[in-house]
Design a protein around this motif. Structure first.
Motif, PDB file in Angstrom:
ATOM      1  N   GLU A   1       0.786  -1.285   0.011  1.00 38.70           N
ATOM      2  CA  GLU A   1      -0.005   0.091   0.034  1.00 38.70           C
ATOM      3  C   GLU A   1       0.731   1.139   0.083  1.00 38.70           C
ATOM      4  O   GLU A   1       0.369   2.373  -0.165  1.00 38.70           O
ATOM      5  CB  GLU A   1      -1.069  -0.124   1.246  1.00 38.70           C
ATOM      6  CG  GLU A   1      -1.939  -1.035   1.264  1.00 38.70           C
ATOM      7  CD  GLU A   1      -2.608  -1.518   2.281  1.00 38.70           C
ATOM      8  OE1 GLU A   1      -2.783  -0.306   3.221  1.00 38.70           O
ATOM      9  OE2 GLU A   1      -3.168  -2.436   2.927  1.00 38.70           O
TER      10      GLU A   1
ATOM     11  N   PRO B   1      -4.489  -6.883   5.782  1.00 36.37           N
ATOM     12  CA  PRO B   1      -5.565  -6.851   4.964  1.00 36.37           C
ATOM     13  C   PRO B   1      -6.409  -7.934   4.830  1.00 36.37           C
ATOM     14  O   PRO B   1      -7.602  -7.733   4.391  1.00 36.37           O
ATOM     15  CB  PRO B   1      -4.707  -6.847   3.625  1.00 36.37           C
ATOM     16  CG  PRO B   1      -3.398  -6.122   4.006  1.00 36.37           C
ATOM     17  CD  PRO B   1      -3.175  -6.839   5.335  1.00 36.37           C
TER      18      PRO B   1
ATOM     19  N   ARG C   1      -9.268  -6.811   7.435  1.00 27.67           N
ATOM     20  CA  ARG C   1     -10.040  -5.547   7.235  1.00 27.67           C
ATOM     21  C   ARG C   1     -11.451  -5.457   7.277  1.00 27.67           C
ATOM     22  O   ARG C   1     -11.823  -6.679   6.755  1.00 27.67           O
ATOM     23  CB  ARG C   1      -9.262  -4.661   6.099  1.00 27.67           C
ATOM     24  CG  ARG C   1      -7.939  -4.266   6.835  1.00 27.67           C
ATOM     25  CD  ARG C   1      -7.491  -3.295   5.843  1.00 27.67           C
ATOM     26  NE  ARG C   1      -5.880  -3.229   6.251  1.00 27.67           N
ATOM     27  CZ  ARG C   1      -4.939  -2.638   5.507  1.00 27.67           C
ATOM     28  NH1 ARG C   1      -5.233  -2.282   4.105  1.00 27.67           N
ATOM     29  NH2 ARG C   1      -3.690  -2.334   6.007  1.00 27.67           N
ATOM     30  N   GLY C   2     -12.132  -4.436   7.854  1.00 33.46           N
ATOM     31  CA  GLY C   2     -13.748  -4.729   7.678  1.00 33.46           C
ATOM     32  C   GLY C   2     -14.532  -5.411   8.406  1.00 33.46           C
ATOM     33  O   GLY C   2     -15.536  -5.491   8.590  1.00 33.46           O
TER      34      GLY C   2
ATOM     35  N   ASN D   1      -2.703   9.304   2.586  1.00 32.72           N
ATOM     36  CA  ASN D   1      -3.435   7.776   2.963  1.00 32.72           C
ATOM     37  C   ASN D   1      -4.743   8.368   3.252  1.00 32.72           C
ATOM     38  O   ASN D   1      -5.389   8.404   4.353  1.00 32.72           O
ATOM     39  CB  ASN D   1      -2.656   7.564   4.143  1.00 32.72           C
ATOM     40  CG  ASN D   1      -3.157   6.021   4.456  1.00 32.72           C
ATOM     41  OD1 ASN D   1      -3.859   5.646   4.050  1.00 32.72           O
ATOM     42  ND2 ASN D   1      -2.282   5.475   5.417  1.00 32.72           N
ATOM     43  N   GLU D   2      -5.539   8.309   2.168  1.00 34.55           N
ATOM     44  CA  GLU D   2      -7.161   8.578   2.323  1.00 34.55           C
ATOM     45  C   GLU D   2      -7.724   7.677   3.224  1.00 34.55           C
ATOM     46  O   GLU D   2      -8.691   8.009   3.837  1.00 34.55           O
ATOM     47  CB  GLU D   2      -7.764   8.671   0.821  1.00 34.55           C
ATOM     48  CG  GLU D   2      -7.210   9.838   0.258  1.00 34.55           C
ATOM     49  CD  GLU D   2      -7.754  10.155  -1.357  1.00 34.55           C
ATOM     50  OE1 GLU D   2      -8.826   9.326  -1.688  1.00 34.55           O
ATOM     51  OE2 GLU D   2      -7.133  10.651  -2.132  1.00 34.55           O
ATOM     52  N   ASP D   3      -7.335   6.326   3.001  1.00 28.97           N
ATOM     53  CA  ASP D   3      -7.944   5.351   3.484  1.00 28.97           C
ATOM     54  C   ASP D   3      -7.978   5.518   5.082  1.00 28.97           C
ATOM     55  O   ASP D   3      -8.694   5.299   6.000  1.00 28.97           O
ATOM     56  CB  ASP D   3      -7.432   3.905   3.365  1.00 28.97           C
ATOM     57  CG  ASP D   3      -7.987   3.530   1.846  1.00 28.97           C
ATOM     58  OD1 ASP D   3      -9.114   3.819   1.464  1.00 28.97           O
ATOM     59  OD2 ASP D   3      -7.361   2.614   1.293  1.00 28.97           O
ATOM     60  N   ALA D   4      -6.841   5.912   5.726  1.00 25.12           N
ATOM     61  CA  ALA D   4      -6.702   6.164   6.959  1.00 25.12           C
ATOM     62  C   ALA D   4      -7.166   7.390   7.454  1.00 25.12           C
ATOM     63  O   ALA D   4      -7.914   7.358   8.406  1.00 25.12           O
ATOM     64  CB  ALA D   4      -5.048   6.288   7.130  1.00 25.12           C
TER      65      ALA D   4
ATOM     66  N   LYS E   1     -10.049   8.590   6.028  1.00 26.80           N
ATOM     67  CA  LYS E   1     -11.198   8.086   6.247  1.00 26.80           C
ATOM     68  C   LYS E   1     -11.576   7.503   7.569  1.00 26.80           C
ATOM     69  O   LYS E   1     -12.707   7.602   8.190  1.00 26.80           O
ATOM     70  CB  LYS E   1     -11.822   7.440   5.138  1.00 26.80           C
ATOM     71  CG  LYS E   1     -11.969   8.343   4.108  1.00 26.80           C
ATOM     72  CD  LYS E   1     -12.290   7.455   2.802  1.00 26.80           C
ATOM     73  CE  LYS E   1     -12.024   8.316   1.479  1.00 26.80           C
ATOM     74  NZ  LYS E   1     -12.289   7.403   0.426  1.00 26.80           N
ATOM     75  N   PHE E   2     -10.795   6.584   8.065  1.00 29.34           N
ATOM     76  CA  PHE E   2     -10.893   5.676   9.096  1.00 29.34           C
ATOM     77  C   PHE E   2     -10.946   6.287  10.180  1.00 29.34           C
ATOM     78  O   PHE E   2     -11.952   6.277  11.140  1.00 29.34           O
ATOM     79  CB  PHE E   2     -10.001   4.537   9.063  1.00 29.34           C
ATOM     80  CG  PHE E   2      -9.727   3.757  10.403  1.00 29.34           C
ATOM     81  CD1 PHE E   2     -10.614   2.730  10.739  1.00 29.34           C
ATOM     82  CD2 PHE E   2      -8.632   4.157  11.204  1.00 29.34           C
ATOM     83  CE1 PHE E   2     -10.564   2.010  11.867  1.00 29.34           C
ATOM     84  CE2 PHE E   2      -8.853   3.621  12.645  1.00 29.34           C
ATOM     85  CZ  PHE E   2      -9.622   2.497  13.060  1.00 29.34           C
TER      86      PHE E   2
ATOM     87  N   SER F   1     -14.051   8.581  10.816  1.00 26.75           N
ATOM     88  CA  SER F   1     -15.140   7.991  11.075  1.00 26.75           C
ATOM     89  C   SER F   1     -15.321   7.700  12.548  1.00 26.75           C
ATOM     90  O   SER F   1     -16.281   7.516  12.856  1.00 26.75           O
ATOM     91  CB  SER F   1     -15.264   6.635  10.210  1.00 26.75           C
ATOM     92  OG  SER F   1     -14.346   5.563  10.652  1.00 26.75           O
TER      93      SER F   1
END
Length: 159
Positions: free
Chosen positions: A32, A79, A82-83, A109-112, A114-115, A118
């Motif tokens: 990643e 990975p 995840r989820g 790191n858009e995923d981090a 957003k996480f 949230s």
């Protein structure tokens, strides 16, 4: 995925699971392009911190390396898992033990981002050239709202 997962806390100064944590971090880095820290930095941070871990048998599912002040140095979830709420549960454990929870996340790191958002983290500032490779970071802090802390604490108890 229906797997029996156990949690454990590794005390500061204990190298237990450090090799597994390094391998997971490196897997995420290679797949990643994040968590790019050198081994010496990682090892020093691991040894000085409390590390919350989740294990499925002998497999490290995820870990959070946390300083005494509630600052998350590393947060990583395999990975493969995840989820399933492991990242939230790791942050919840930190929030349950500390009055304040903070961290940095790479600005790209858009995923981090957003996480963390949230979960109620707020971006406090952007820091240019924060990372060794010149990358920028955001400094994040878990909102001071009692309802956020309560929500995260409930996550710990439910799972």
């Amino acid at each position: 995925m229906s797997v029996n997962v156990d949690s454990r806390v590794v005390a500061p100064g204990d190298d237990e699971l450090m090799g597994d944590a390094w391998r997971l971090k490196e897997r995420i880095r290679s797949e990643e392009g994040v968590l790019k820290q050198r081994r010496g930095f990682f090892t020093d941070a691991y040894r000085r911190s409390t590390v919350h871990v989740f294990l499925a048998g002998d497999e490290l599912v995820g870990f959070a390396t946390v300083r005494r002040d509630g600052y998350i140095l590393f947060l990583a979830v395999s990975p493969d898992f995840r989820g399933e709420g492991f990242g939230e549960r790791l942050v919840a454990r930190v929030a349950d033990e500390h009055g304040s929870v903070t961290c940095h996340a790479r600005a790209t790191n858009e995923d981090a981002l957003k996480f963390y958002e949230s979960l109620g983290f707020e971006i406090k500032r952007r820091i240019e050239n924060y990372y060794e490779d010149g990358g920028d970071a955001y400094y994040l802090k878990l909102g001071d709202s009692e309802s956020i802390t309560k929500r995260l604490s409930e996550l710990v108890r439910r799972r």
